[in-house]
Write a protein that holds these residues in place. Structure first.
Motif, PDB file in Angstrom:
ATOM      1  N   LEU A   1      18.237  46.362  53.995  1.00  0.00           N
ATOM      2  CA  LEU A   1      17.023  47.063  53.589  1.00  0.00           C
ATOM      3  C   LEU A   1      16.677  46.768  52.134  1.00  0.00           C
ATOM      4  O   LEU A   1      15.494  46.651  51.776  1.00  0.00           O
TER       5      LEU A   1
ATOM      6  N   ILE B   1      11.344  48.327  49.673  1.00  0.00           N
ATOM      7  CA  ILE B   1      12.416  49.309  49.496  1.00  0.00           C
ATOM      8  C   ILE B   1      12.914  49.247  48.060  1.00  0.00           C
ATOM      9  O   ILE B   1      13.288  48.187  47.567  1.00  0.00           O
TER      10      ILE B   1
ATOM     11  N   VAL C   1      16.174  56.322  52.391  1.00  0.00           N
ATOM     12  CA  VAL C   1      15.496  55.077  52.026  1.00  0.00           C
ATOM     13  C   VAL C   1      14.258  55.401  51.190  1.00  0.00           C
ATOM     14  O   VAL C   1      13.321  56.041  51.685  1.00  0.00           O
TER      15      VAL C   1
ATOM     16  N   ILE D   1      12.026  49.075  58.769  1.00  0.00           N
ATOM     17  CA  ILE D   1      13.299  49.809  58.756  1.00  0.00           C
ATOM     18  C   ILE D   1      13.882  49.890  60.158  1.00  0.00           C
ATOM     19  O   ILE D   1      15.092  49.709  60.373  1.00  0.00           O
TER      20      ILE D   1
ATOM     21  N   ASN E   1      15.475  46.533  61.280  1.00  0.00           N
ATOM     22  CA  ASN E   1      16.780  46.327  60.647  1.00  0.00           C
ATOM     23  C   ASN E   1      17.837  47.251  61.235  1.00  0.00           C
ATOM     24  O   ASN E   1      18.992  46.863  61.430  1.00  0.00           O
TER      25      ASN E   1
END
Length: 793
Positions: free
Chosen positions: A482, A488, A621, A635, A638
């Motif tokens: 991430l 991010i 996050v 997200i 992943n």
């Protein structure tokens, strides 16, 4: 006779269509609001009435003995249930509930489907008997007797397996534990405090094998024997604690099950998602009654506004021999017919409004409940009471007047009835102004909460559930993946986050030996950066720990350090006792932050990196940019790559914090809508009184016009009388509203100060509404032909 009364009442309604429509409209809206609010109250007070043993069931409450802050928890240690059942004869059975991962949604696999189950519980097998679960499939006597067995609700069975028989099939939890489905039970009712979708055997947990008196994370219910005395049982509980626990930091009490739903709003650590509030029920009941009274007053004012036309009719009837009883009967027949029509329309309005009301309140009201026997009985009582109240003044006052007084025009100026009507208008506007002020203050407090500096920044942070991760390597791989994204800006793994319950412990002052409640959160080094916490002294947690390193690094907030009696700089490097072993040392100190509701003062909080506490539950996050949908998709991709065979579950930190104020937002929404309608109903009453006054003073207005008074002066003359009533209403409403809202604001540790601006705005709104309502009749009377009014006797 009664039939004749109804016929005469119907003729009067048809003869004066405008005022009949206004009457029916006002009463229909008032009754419609009352029905909705009473339906809400019925729903809230009906909780848990479906359980046959409810009067013998009680929940164990834990009371902390902290000298500074005493709290009440709905959770208790895992040893409480079996110990109480074994040692206290009056306790026949106990049920322990453990919400998976202390409240985290569970990721489950069924037939190659990955699903999120938010209501996944472990419970003792006694749940089936204590709460009388109705089984559709399976054997209730053996369903939860073995470890790794599970029962599911009827709706969950359909969701997981469709029309297939689920008995004997496997359900995998977070990719590491398999359960055999041994039963399907009927769904818990929407008005049940117990709201499990899935119940696994408590024997499947390590808590069953090693019950502890320390970790208070389990809701425990007890089934008492018949005629058991709660006070006596609580005394035996206290003796047992002294026997089993050295220097306990808590005491216990029993909460009767029928009180659990409405009397637990101030308690923490409850597993149920359905928490009511007795204050909200009382406030909305009061609002319902108040609006009904306003609607009844509106009817009185409108019906008496036409009283001049009725005077001669009543006088003639009495001269011809009509008794007072018959006059009263006719007025009540007319009122009863109008209220009956209004009741029918109010039912229609309530049915149409229920979907909107459900969206606003988050409550699952069903229009079918309007037609249940208890509610129909209540509706009948409401109709009778409304008829008696609304028809009381015209029926009892006008029927008592002598015929020779009624037929004389002098009656119009000498009667004291106008004072009563003015008093009723003052009451209506006083209530309306209080409602307006109340709504404004509630919205100001909600905005204050929304915009207050919490000591951390919850904006643009997504909490992703990672309970299905196999090990820390998987978690670290997902974090690194991430962080490679330009969207991010920070990632932290943690046991929980502000707004979510973490582990409750005691921090010990080494000098005084006193304990203080503290929330402890197992996390990593990035937590300070992701939450944007202010570091006052020391450093954040280390990014890496050597294998075999037994030191537990701790970051305390200033509240915890203040309890220790040292400064943040002095605290760094010192050992700290908070239930994390003997090798816990303070590495840093952060400024205080609101990790719970603003109703409560800031408590002690600690972040730590104790490796023995298992895997973290969440990945926090922090992102940038406004393309939230694409960021979430990134997200999710992943997540599914690193943690396959698990459902993607997330929430936004700022939205999660808003759940603390659900009741306030609900009250504000309901209050705003119904206050507008209450003011509208009050305006109908003012409209009626303005019509009555214009009619009473028609000859005076005619004379004034003949001697040269302008339309403006006459309009001003009539309007000033009503503005005086509004001014009196403001004088009465302002201190009452100030007292009520100050009392309400006391529920918040952090709150606004009442501003005079709120009262001025409410006053201006009331005055503008009054002028707009009265001006129609004032201008109409001022522009009328004076010759016509002077010829009228």
């Amino acid at each position: 006779m009664f039939k004749n009364y109804i016929k005469l009442a119907w003729r009067k309604i048809k003869a004066d269509k405008l005022f009949s429509v206004l009457n029916i409209l006002g009463l229909s809206i008032g009754l419609g609001i009352t029905l909705l609010l009473f339906l809400f109250v019925f729903h809230e007070t009906s909780f848990d009435t479906m359980y046959p043993k409810r009067d013998r069931i009680a929940r164990v409450l834990l009371h902390t003995t902290d000298q500074q802050i005493s709290e009440t928890w709905c959770a208790s240690p895992s040893a409480v249930g079996p110990s109480f059942q074994k040692e206290i004869p009056e306790i026949e059975k106990t049920v322990r509930f453990y919400h998976y991962a202390f409240g985290q949604p569970a990721s489950i696999s069924v037939n190659d489907k990955e699903l999120i189950e938010p209501r996944f519980f472990y419970a003792d097998e006694s749940i089936i008997d204590v709460f009388d679960l109705k089984f559709i499939q399976g054997n209730p006597k053996t369903a939860l007797t073995r470890p790794n067995t599970i029962i599911i609700s009827e709706s969950s069975a359909k969701r997981y397996f469709g029309n297939l028989n689920p008995i004997g099939k496997q359900l995998k939890l977070e990719n590491y534990q398999d359960f055999e489905i041994t039963g399907v039970f009927k769904d818990f009712s929407s008005n049940s405090t117990i709201d499990c979708n899935v119940v696994a055997s408590f024997k499947s947990t390590h808590f069953a094998k090693n019950p502890s008196w320390g970790n208070a994370s389990f809701e425990t219910y007890v089934l008492l024997s018949k005629n058991a005395n709660l006070t006596s049982v609580e005394k035996k509980m206290a003796k047992l604690i002294k026997k089993e626990v050295i220097d306990p930091w808590y005491t216990f009490s029993l909460q009767p099950f029928p009180k659990v739903h409405l009397y637990s709003a101030d308690y923490s650590d409850s597993y149920t998602a359905r928490i009511g509030n007795i204050e909200e029920v009382r406030n909305l009941s009061f609002l319902a009654v108040l609006i009904l009274i306003i609607a009844c007053i509106n009817y009185m004012n409108l019906i008496t506004a036409r009283s001049q036309k009725r005077h001669k009719e009543i006088g003639i009837n009495k001269t011809l021999g009509a008794s007072t009883k018959s006059i009263v009967g006719r007025f009540y027949a007319e009122t009863g017919l109008i209220t009956l029509i209004s009741v029918i329309f109010s039912l229609i309005l309530a049915i149409l409004a229920i979907p909107l009301f459900n969206r606003v309140t988050g409550i699952e009201l069903d229009y079918k409940d309007l037609f249940t026997l208890p509610f129909i009985g209540s509706l009948l009582i409401t109709w009778i009471v409304t008829t008696l109240i609304a028809g009381s003044y015209p029926a009892l006052h006008l029927s008592q007047l002598a015929p020779n007084v009624i037929v004389k025009s002098v009656f119009k100026t000498k009667t004291s009835g106008i004072l009563v009507r003015k008093g009723l208008v003052v009451f209506q506007f006083t209530a309306s102004v209080i409602l307006i002020i109340g709504v404004m203050v509630v919205y100001q407090q909600i905005n204050f909460i929304k915009n207050r500096d919490l000591g951390f920044n919850p904006d643009k942070i997504i909490a992703v559930s990672i309970g299905a991760a196999e090990n820390k390597t998987s978690i670290n791989s997902l974090k690194n993946k991430l962080l490679n994204s330009s969207n991010i800006v920070g990632v932290s793994s943690a046991q929980g986050f502000p707004g979510v319950d973490v582990s409750g412990r005691d921090i010990i002052n080494p000098i005084t030996k006193n304990g203080h409640n503290i929330q402890t959160n197992n996390t990593d080094a990035e937590i300070v950066k992701v939450l944007n916490l202010k570091l006052l002294a020391g450093k954040t947690l280390p990014k890496n720990k050597a294998k075999g390193d037994s030191i537990v690094d701790v970051i305390l907030n200033k509240k915890a350090v203040d309890f220790l009696g040292i400064s943040p700089n002095e605290a760094v490097g010192k050992r700290v006792q908070l239930g994390l072993g003997d090798n816990a040392y303070i590495r840093g100190v952060v400024d205080n932050f609101n990790f719970s509701s603003l109703r409560e003062p800031i408590g002690a909080y600690a972040f730590h990196n104790d490796n023995s506490r298992g895997l973290h539950n969440y990945l926090l996050v922090k992102f940038q940019g406004t393309h939230i949908a694409s960021i979430l998709e990134e997200i999710k991709d992943n997540f599914e790559e690193i943690i396959p065979n698990a459902a993607f579950q997330y929430s936004f930190l700022d939205k999660n914090l808003e759940r603390f104020y659900t009741s306030e937002r609900r009250m504000a929404s309901i209050g705003l809508t119904f206050s507008i309608l209450a003011v509208f109903i009050a305006c109908l009453g003012l409209f009626g009184l303005a019509a009555f006054t214009a009619e009473q003073r028609s000859k005076e207005i005619g004379i004034r016009k003949v001697v040269g008074a302008s339309v403006f002066k006459i309009t001003k003359l009539l309007s000033l009388d009503f503005l005086t009533l509004v001014a009196i209403s403001l004088v009465l409403a302002f201190p009452l509203a100030a007292w009520l809202m100050n009392s309400w604001l006391q529920n918040f540790a952090y709150r606004i100060e009442l501003s005079w601006v709120v009262f001025i705005v409410a006053g201006v709104i009331a005055i503008v509404i009054a002028i707009a309502t009265v001006s129609f009749h004032a201008i109409k009377a001022a522009m009328a032909n004076p010759v016509k009014s002077l010829k009228t006797e």
